[in-house]
Structure formats: structure tokens, C-alpha cells
Design an enzyme around this catalytic site. Structure first.
Site, short mmCIF file in Angstrom:
data_model
loop_
_atom_site.label_atom_id
_atom_site.label_comp_id
_atom_site.label_asym_id
_atom_site.label_seq_id
_atom_site.Cartn_x
_atom_site.Cartn_y
_atom_site.Cartn_z
N GLY A 209 -28.96 60.00 92.47
CA GLY A 209 -27.96 61.07 92.44
C GLY A 209 -28.50 62.48 92.45
N LYS A 217 -26.61 69.10 92.99
CA LYS A 217 -26.75 69.90 91.77
C LYS A 217 -27.87 70.93 91.90
CE LYS A 217 -23.60 67.44 89.78
NZ LYS A 217 -22.29 68.00 89.50
N SER A 259 -19.50 66.81 83.36
CA SER A 259 -19.69 65.56 84.11
C SER A 259 -19.04 64.39 83.36
CB SER A 259 -21.18 65.27 84.25
OG SER A 259 -21.83 66.39 84.75
N CYS A 261 -15.79 63.68 83.04
CA CYS A 261 -14.52 63.94 82.35
C CYS A 261 -13.32 63.80 83.29
CB CYS A 261 -14.53 65.33 81.73
SG CYS A 261 -15.59 65.44 80.29
N LYS A 263 -13.10 64.62 86.82
CA LYS A 263 -12.86 65.62 87.88
C LYS A 263 -12.40 64.95 89.17
CE LYS A 263 -16.26 68.57 88.56
NZ LYS A 263 -17.28 68.12 87.63
N ALA A 375 -22.19 54.12 87.23
CA ALA A 375 -22.25 53.58 88.60
C ALA A 375 -21.45 54.48 89.54
CB ALA A 375 -21.68 52.17 88.61
N ARG A 407 -13.74 67.33 76.84
CA ARG A 407 -13.30 66.10 76.21
C ARG A 407 -13.36 66.36 74.71
NH1 ARG A 407 -13.65 60.45 77.67
NH2 ARG A 407 -14.16 61.00 79.80
C1 OXD Z 1 -22.11 64.69 88.95
C2 OXD Z 1 -22.43 65.20 87.60
O1 OXD Z 1 -22.77 63.77 89.43
O2 OXD Z 1 -21.82 66.19 87.20
O3 OXD Z 1 -21.18 65.22 89.56
O4 OXD Z 1 -23.29 64.63 86.92
MN MN Z 2 -20.54 67.05 88.65
#
Ligand code: OXD
Ligand code: MN
Length: 586
Positions: A209, A217, A259, A261, A263, A375, A407
Site C-alpha cells: 500500500g 501517501k 485512516s 474510519c 471514508k 485487507a 472515531r
Molecule cells: C489509506 C490510509 O490507505 O489512510 O488510505 O492508510
Molecule cells: Mn487514507
């Protein structure tokens, strides 16, 4: 000004990395569907991906030590330590480069070095930016194909001299000749280093990721937030949605949540309120700027979704379930006996004969989850069933409201409207949230996460707060700011608010406030919905909106202590705002 790399610099940059990492070959990824299919075939051969029964969909399983973003080994390497602030880990750039050069020395031996030219944001937008990721992971290339615009067009722009952000990534596991590869190569030594002044990112050891898909990110938030500060714009950890009311009027909202929560759930919410419609521009990142008309506009720099799978179901998030019906890469979910996917929360009862995310038969009675809690699915936004028609509009979409949500099992009411921009900036700065599985660490612990940007702000957060305050100038038409909290619990530890689809009621209330259709009441912490104007019955209203003044005063004292870490860089205006709130509470 930092130096921007140009075309000839790109060729020599690629050569420099090739010489350092010594790959077997170099492939410039051309971003075509055919090249993507070739990659998938190769990944299946290497057993990194397993074909699923869903059309054009695959499953990857990472190693157990490579399942989340790694904040502990994420560094911002600006020349001056104070520039990165207490919110970041710092390393002197020359020292970090020395360490990186020694780690990257020969690290791609026996592997293909892929060069991915990419663009973040719609073509032709003044806010879009270019990047190049060099990686030895075909899995990363496949994900970048879904998440960004890759290939010839961004490459051409770079060749014509456009500036770009460079990223170098390695899984950190070279292959000796004849040695067989493992499905998920990685290294126990991991580091993700950002050089905002050089517009450069280096990542070693993780294939997962945000550690490895450097456009997300690393670039679109950490490097881009610093660029935004310099350019007078914003790069935020926010979803963007378009909402249309029953009269046919449309408004756009941006919303920041830490992250994990919800979105993505909110960004693809099925708005069941009669006559209302919600459309999605993006689920994770917003780049925003004020235009001549005085309004704030936003683009989504991403082309896809990298969402958390567990908890997603037909009942809660039908649009997401539809979106991932095909053409999706899944990572660390469980597998059914018919080669389909499953995760906790998808159905009440798990199906028989599951293979867990380790690739082993799952024992139903075990406490271990079948799918890893973080996951993910990766899917192009073209699959989004409620994609906003302006999602690729280079001019962006005008933002009328900004939401900050955490949260919080107590304290924060369901929704509060900030009195003004300063009050709203304090709301963002005060955001804290109970930890989730998206980052390593203890789940449930409360931590400060200002603007949901704590792990993503590429410079001193004191300066970041000041940057937000500085945007309120001239005759700008500032969006209204709201705090939301879906997670308040009662004395028995049960969630008071059902959340998910019910959150549409909060969005509708905000919309109606903007239209001047709904009254609000003044409280010491901001404006709350008037009881008669919010569609819940009496006792629930009290539970959702009661203000515990003593608890708020404790929170203010605690916030002061937290903000003190930013020292001189913490804006005086926010300190004043906090004192004003305290006075109102006393
Ligand atoms: C994402 C995170 O993967 O905020 O979006 O960790
Ligand atoms: Mn994110």
C-alpha cells in the site's frame, strides 16, 4: 526553489538508479491495458497473484510483517529539523541518502526494474502533477496502473520538460541466479524516506500500500502538502462528494477522517433519502485551491480506490460491492472454495471452507480473522457506479463544506458547525481518533490526528495550521466547516448512531444549513442542529448532541498540552480560539 528534474535528467536519473540497484533489465511501463494484462499474467506465474472467479480479478497475500503503513520507519528528510516538526520523524538528508545508497546497492539484482511515468489529477488541471516511480515490484506497477494515469502521456509531458516527483522503491530482496522467487518478496529492514526539497521519495523493504505505491501517501500527501504550502493551495487527506438535493441543486463537500474510519464508505454512500443523490469524486485525497471567483476548488489526484475490504457488505455499502465485482486486485482477503473473496462483515455467517489470508484452511472457531483487518481492494475509479460527472474535470469542483470526523466513543456530538473559519481550523487541529488497523499500533487507543493528516503532513504541523489560517483572506468565499462523529457510544458501550446509510441525514442537514433552510443553536463548542430540525426522536437527540462541559474543559487542557509540542510554531490565533471556547464553557 527546489530543482525540478527534466527529461534529460530523467534518463540520467534512471541510469543512476540502474547502476546502483543492478537489475537484470529495465522496462518502461507504457500504461496500456495490454501491458497491464501482461503484468497480471507474470504475477500469476510468480504466484504473487491468484486468479479469482470474479472477472479479471486476482488475490495477493502479503507476508504477516507487511500488512499496513509503517509510520515508525517513515521519515521526512528536510535539511533543517524544525521544518519537519514534532509530527514527523526526521533524518538529515545526506545521512539518510548514505544509508539508502548502501541498502539499494545491488538490491534489484535478478529482478526487472520498472519505470512508471504517471500523472496525479485530471489532464490539463493546473493542480495536476507528474511523477515517476522506479520499482522492482510488478505488483506495485499493477496497482499504480489502477490508481494513477500511467504511461506515454505523462512520459511525454516529462520529456517536454514538465517537473515531476521522483520515487524509487524496492522490495529489498535481490535474487541470486537460479534462486526461486517468493510470492511476496520483502525485507525485514524497511524505510520510507521523503526529501521534500528535492521532490524525491525512496522506499525500501515493503511491498504494501502506502509504503510502496508512492503516488498515494508519499507524493499526493507528504510531498504535495509541502508543495501546497509553497503554492498557497492544499493537499489533504479528504474524500470529495457531490450531493444533489430534491430541488436539483448540487453542492460538493470534502471530508477528512483518519485512516480506517469509513471514508470510502461515505464517499460511495447510497443516499436513500427520497429525492437526494450522492456522487463520488474521490475517497482519500483532495488537492484544493482558491480561484479568482473566490471559491475553493478540489480535484481528486487519484484514478482509483485502495479501500479497506473488511466491514464492506451489500447491506452497508452496495456501491462498493458493485464496484469490486470485477477488474479488482484484492490483497489479504480470505478466499472461498469457489475462488471468490470473503472478509469479516461481508455476510453474517462465513462460508464453509475458507482459506485465510495466510493461505491456510481457516478454522471457524479460531479467534484469528480470516481476512487481515487491513485487507484491501484496488480498483479503477471507472468501475465506480456513482462516479461524479466532474471527477475528471480539470477545473475541479467547488467545495461548500469541509467535514472533520474522528472515531470518538464519547465527547464529540454527531455534528457541529464551526462559527467561522478560525473555529473550523481549530476543529481540524483538535481532531483525535481511536486507532484502527490501517496503521501498525494498538487498535482502540486514542491519538491526536489533526486534520487526519498526522501521518501525512510533510512539514511542521504548526506551520500547516498557520497555512490553513492564512487561506482566509480578501473576499474569499470560505467553505463552512463541520465536525462529525458517527462513533459515540452509550453507557453500555453500544453505538448510539447506526452510522453508514443513516449518515445521509447528517449530510442532508449540512446541505440544508448551507441553503439557509435549517436553524441551529449556539453552544460553547459551535452550532448544533435545532432539535425540531434534526430527524431523530427526542431521547436519541439528547444522546447524540449532549455536551459534557467538564469533559470538554478536560479536553481543552489536554489539547493545550498537545499543541505545546509545536512550540513557537503553534499559531497564536488558535490558542486564542481555544481560550475563547474555554471561557464559553466555564
Ligand atoms: C489509506 C490510509 O490507505 O489512510 O488510505 O492508510
Ligand atoms: Mn487514507
Amino acid at each position: 526553489m527546489p530543482s525540478n528534474k527534466t527529461d534529460s535528467a530523467l534518463a540520467s536519473y534512471i541510469e543512476k538508479i540502474r547502476e546502483l540497484t543492478k537489475p537484470e533489465s529495465v522496462v518502461v511501463f507504457d500504461g496500456t491495458p495490454l501491458a497491464y494484462q501482461e503484468l497480471l499474467k507474470e504475477l500469476v506465474l510468480k504466484k504473487t497473484l491468484e486468479p479469482l472467479s470474479r472477472e479479471n480479478s486476482f488475490l495477493a497475500r502479503s507476508t504477516p510483517d507487511d500488512v499496513a503503513r509503517l509510520e515508525e520507519v517513515t521519515f521526512i528528510c528536510s535539511k533543517v529539523r524544525e521544518e519537519v516538526g514534532p509530527n514527523n520523524r526526521w533524518q538529515e538528508p545526506t545521512k539518510m541518502k548514505e544509508e539508502l545508497y548502501s541498502r539499494f546497492n545491488g538490491c534489484m539484482q535478478g529482478r526487472v526494474m520498472y519505470v512508471i511515468p504517471y500523472r496525479m489529477g485530471p489532464k490539463g488541471s493546473p493542480l495536476s502533477k507528474l511523477g515517476v516511480e522506479i520499482t522492482d515490484s510488478a505488483y506495485v506497477v499493477a496497482n499504480m496502473y489502477l490508481m494513477t494515469t500511467t504511461g506515454k502521456e505523462p512520459l511525454l509531458a516529462i520529456e517536454e520538460g514538465a517537473p515531476y516527483v521522483a520515487g524509487v522503491h524496492s522490495v529489498g530482496r535481490s535474487l541470486l541466479s537460479g534462486e526461486e522467487d517468493v510470492p511476496w518478496p520483502s525485507n525485514s529492514y524497511k524505510v520510507i524516506a521523503h526529501f521534500p526539497e528535492e521532490r524525491e521519495i525512496w522506499s525500501f523493504g515493503s511491498g504494501y500500500g502506502g509504503n510502496a505505491l508512492l503516488g498515494k501517501k508519499c507524493f499526493a500527501l507528504r510531498i504535495a502538502s509541502k508543495m501546497a504550502e509553497e503554492e498557497g493551495s492544499l493537499a489533504e487527506h479528504m474524500l470529495i462528494i457531490g450531493i444533489t438535493n430534491p430541488k436539483g441543486k448540487k453542492r460538493y463537500f470534502a471530508a477528512a477522517f483518519p485512516s480506517g474510519c469509513g471514508k470510502t464508505n461515505l464517499a460511495l454512500l447510497q443516499m436513500d433519502l427520497p429525492g437526494w443523490k450522492l456522487e463520488c469524486v474521490g475517497d482519500d485525497i483532495a488537492w484544493m485551491w482558491f480561484k479568482e471567483d473566490g471559491r475553493l476548488y478540489a480535484i481528486n489526484p487519484e484514478q482509483g480506490f485502495f479501500g479497506i475490504a473488511p466491514g464492506t457488505s451489500m447491506a452497508i455499502s452496495p456501491h462498493i460491492m458493485k464496484m469490486i465485482e470485477k477488474d479488482t486486485l484484492f490483497t489479504n482477503v480470505a478466499e472461498t472454495k469457489d475462488k471468490d473473496v470473503w472478509w469479516e462483515g461481508m455476510t453474517k455467517e462465513p462460508p464453509e471452507d475458507l482459506i485465510d489470508w495466510h493461505g491456510k484452511r481457516w478454522d471457524k472457531s479460531s479467534k484469528e480473522a480470516a481476512a487481515q483487518p487491513n485487507a484491501r481492494f484496488t480498483v479503477s475509479k471507472t468501475r465506480c457506479p456513482i462516479l461524479d460527472p466532474n471527477s475528471d474535470n480539470p477545473h475541479g469542483v467547488p467545495i461548500d463544506a469541509i467535514l472533520f470526523g474522528g472515531r470518538r466513543s464519547s465527547l464529540t456530538p454527531l455534528v457541529v458547525e464551526a462559527r467561522d473559519w478560525r473555529g473550523g481550523v481549530l476543529m481540524g487541529a483538535s481532531l483525535s481518533s481511536e486507532k484502527t488497523a490501517a496503521a501498525v499500533g494498538k487498535v482502540g487507543e486514542l491519538r491526536h490526528d489533526p486534520f487526519a493528516m498526522l501521518p501525512f503532513c510533510g512539514y511542521n504541523m504548526g506551520d500547516y495550521f498557520a497555512h490553513w489560517l492564512s487561506l482566509a483572506k480578501g473576499s474569499r468565499i470560505l467553505p463552512k466547516i463541520y465536525s462529525v462523529n458517527w462513533f459515540r457510544k452509550d453507557e453500555d458501550g453500544r453505538f448510539i448512531w447506526p452510522g453508514y446509510k443513516e449518515n445521509a441525514k447528517v449530510l442532508a442537514w449540512i446541505f440544508e444549513r448551507l441553503e439557509g433552510e435549517k436553524e441551529a443553536i449556539e453552544t460553547p463548542i459551535g452550532l448544533l442542529p435545532k432539535k425540531e430540525a434534526f430527524p431523530v426522536e427526542g431521547s436519541l437527540y439528547e444522546k447524540l448532541f449532549s455536551i459534557d462541559k467538564k469533559a470538554y474543559l478536560r479536553e481543552i487542557a489536554e489539547l493545550r498540552e498537545y499543541f505545546a509540542i509545536f512550540g513557537e510554531r503553534f499559531p497564536r490565533e488558535l490558542e486564542e480560539e481555544l481560550t475563547l471556547m474555554e471561557k464559553r464553557l466555564l
